[in-house]
Design an enzyme around this catalytic site. Structure first.
Site, PDB file in Angstrom:
ATOM      1  N   CYS A  95       0.810  -1.214   0.000  1.00 16.81           N
ATOM      2  CA  CYS A  95       0.000   0.000   0.000  1.00 16.81           C
ATOM      3  C   CYS A  95       0.852   1.278   0.000  1.00 16.81           C
ATOM      4  O   CYS A  95       1.493   1.546  -0.998  1.00 16.81           O
ATOM      5  CB  CYS A  95      -0.946  -0.072   1.183  1.00 16.81           C
ATOM      6  SG  CYS A  95      -2.609   0.197   0.669  1.00 16.81           S
ATOM      7  N   HIS A 186      -3.546  -5.141   2.087  1.00 17.08           N
ATOM      8  CA  HIS A 186      -2.892  -5.308   3.389  1.00 17.08           C
ATOM      9  C   HIS A 186      -2.834  -6.784   3.810  1.00 17.08           C
ATOM     10  O   HIS A 186      -3.708  -7.246   4.562  1.00 17.08           O
ATOM     11  CB  HIS A 186      -3.666  -4.522   4.457  1.00 17.08           C
ATOM     12  CG  HIS A 186      -3.437  -3.062   4.413  1.00 17.08           C
ATOM     13  ND1 HIS A 186      -2.603  -2.403   5.287  1.00 17.08           N
ATOM     14  CD2 HIS A 186      -3.928  -2.127   3.582  1.00 17.08           C
ATOM     15  CE1 HIS A 186      -2.595  -1.119   4.994  1.00 17.08           C
ATOM     16  NE2 HIS A 186      -3.399  -0.914   3.962  1.00 17.08           N
ATOM     17  N   GLU A 188      -1.122  -8.178   5.994  1.00 16.08           N
ATOM     18  CA  GLU A 188      -0.924  -8.340   7.445  1.00 16.08           C
ATOM     19  C   GLU A 188      -2.247  -8.316   8.208  1.00 16.08           C
ATOM     20  O   GLU A 188      -2.280  -8.588   9.403  1.00 16.08           O
ATOM     21  CB  GLU A 188       0.034  -7.252   7.965  1.00 16.08           C
ATOM     22  CG  GLU A 188      -0.563  -5.875   8.200  1.00 16.08           C
ATOM     23  CD  GLU A 188      -0.865  -5.080   6.920  1.00 16.08           C
ATOM     24  OE1 GLU A 188      -0.661  -5.617   5.817  1.00 16.08           O
ATOM     25  OE2 GLU A 188      -1.319  -3.931   7.048  1.00 16.08           O
TER      26      GLU A 188
END
Ligand code: GLN
Length: 213
Positions: A95, A186, A188
Site C-alpha cells: 500500500c 494489506h 498483514e
C-alpha cells in the site's frame, strides 16, 4: 572458488538460521507486519533510522500514509539509504509502501524511491469509506486470496521485468520484480500468510546466494 559442497553447506546454513526481517516503523501498520513475520519464525526488527538497515536480510515497508512516511524519510539520508537497500536486498512493500517503492507516483505526483518499475496512482478507489475486502484469484499456490484494500492505490503500469501475481479488475494488486514484492492491499490484516511466506522464500533464496556487493 567455492566448491559445490561448500556452496551447498552455505545454502543449507542459510536455510536453517532465522531470517532477520526489518519492518519500517515510521508510521502505519508496522506492528501487525512484525507479528505476522515473527509468527512465521523470522526475527523482526523495527527500523526507524538509516543505520538500522544494516544486517537485515529483508525489509517490509508497510501501509499507512506515504506522504507522512516521506517526511520522516527525507531526514538524515534515510531516503537515499532505503533506495540503496531496495536496489540490492529483498523488500516487501504494501500500500503506502508500494507507493514509496514505485518509479512513478500520480494523483498527485510524489517523490518515490524508483526501485519498482511501475506507475502507482494514489487513493485510486476513492476515500476511506470506499475501502473494501475482496477475495481474488492469485498465482500463489492455494488459489484465491482475501485482500483488504484501505484507501488503496492502483498500479496502472508495470515494466517488462514485473510479474503480476494478482489483479483487481485488470489492475495488478500483487507484483514481483526480482527481489521486490509489492501489494496494493494489506496482507498483514488477514490470517492467510501466503504472501509473507513467498517473501520469506525470496529472502531465503537471496541470502543463500551469499553476501551482496
Ligand atoms: N492512501 C495512502 C497513501 O496514499 C495509502 C493507503 C494505505 O497504505 N492503506 O499513502
Amino acid at each position: 572458488m567455492a566448491t559445490k559442497a561448500a556452496e551447498q553447506a552455505q545454502e543449507s546454513a542459510a536455510n536453517t538460521k532465522p531470517l532477520t526481517i526489518g519492518v519500517l516503523a515510521l508510521q502505519g501498520d508496522y506492528e501487525a507486519h512484525a507479528r505476522a513475520f515473527t509468527s512465521r519464525g523470522a526475527r523482526t526488527v523495527l527500523v526507524r533510522k538509516a543505520d538500522e538497515l544494516a544486517g537485515l536480510d529483508g525489509l517490509v515497508m508497510p501501509g499507512g500514509e506515504s506522504t507522512t512516511m516521506l517526511k520522516f524519510l527525507e531526514k538524515d539520508g534515510f531516503f537515499e539509504a532505503l533506495g540503496k537497500f531496495a536496489a540490492t536486498k529483498p523488500v516487501f512493500a504494501t500500500c503506502a509502501g508500494c507507493i514509496l517503492l514505485a518509479s512513478e507516483v500520480l494523483h498527485p505526483e510524489q517523490r518515490s524511491l524508483g526501485a519498482l518499475d511501475a506507475t502507482v496512482e494514489r487513493n485510486a478507489y476513492g476515500r476511506q469509506i470506499d475501502s473494501t475486502i475482496l477475495t481474488l484469484a492469485t498465482e500463489l499456490p492455494g488459489g484465491p486470496l482475501e485482500m483488504v484494500f484501505i484507501r488503496s492505490p492502483r498500479i496502472t503500469r508495470v515494466g517488462e521485468g514485473v510479474k503480476v501475481l494478482a489483479r483487481r479488475d485488470s489492475f495488478p494488486t500483487l507484483v514481483r520484480q526480482g527481489t521486490l514484492l509489492a501489494a496494493t492491499f494489506h496482507p498483514e490484516m488477514t490470517a492467510d500468510t501466503r504472501v509473507q511466506q513467498l517473501f520469506l522464500e525470496m529472502v531465503r533464496a537471496h541470502k543463500a546466494q551469499g553476501p551482496s556487493t
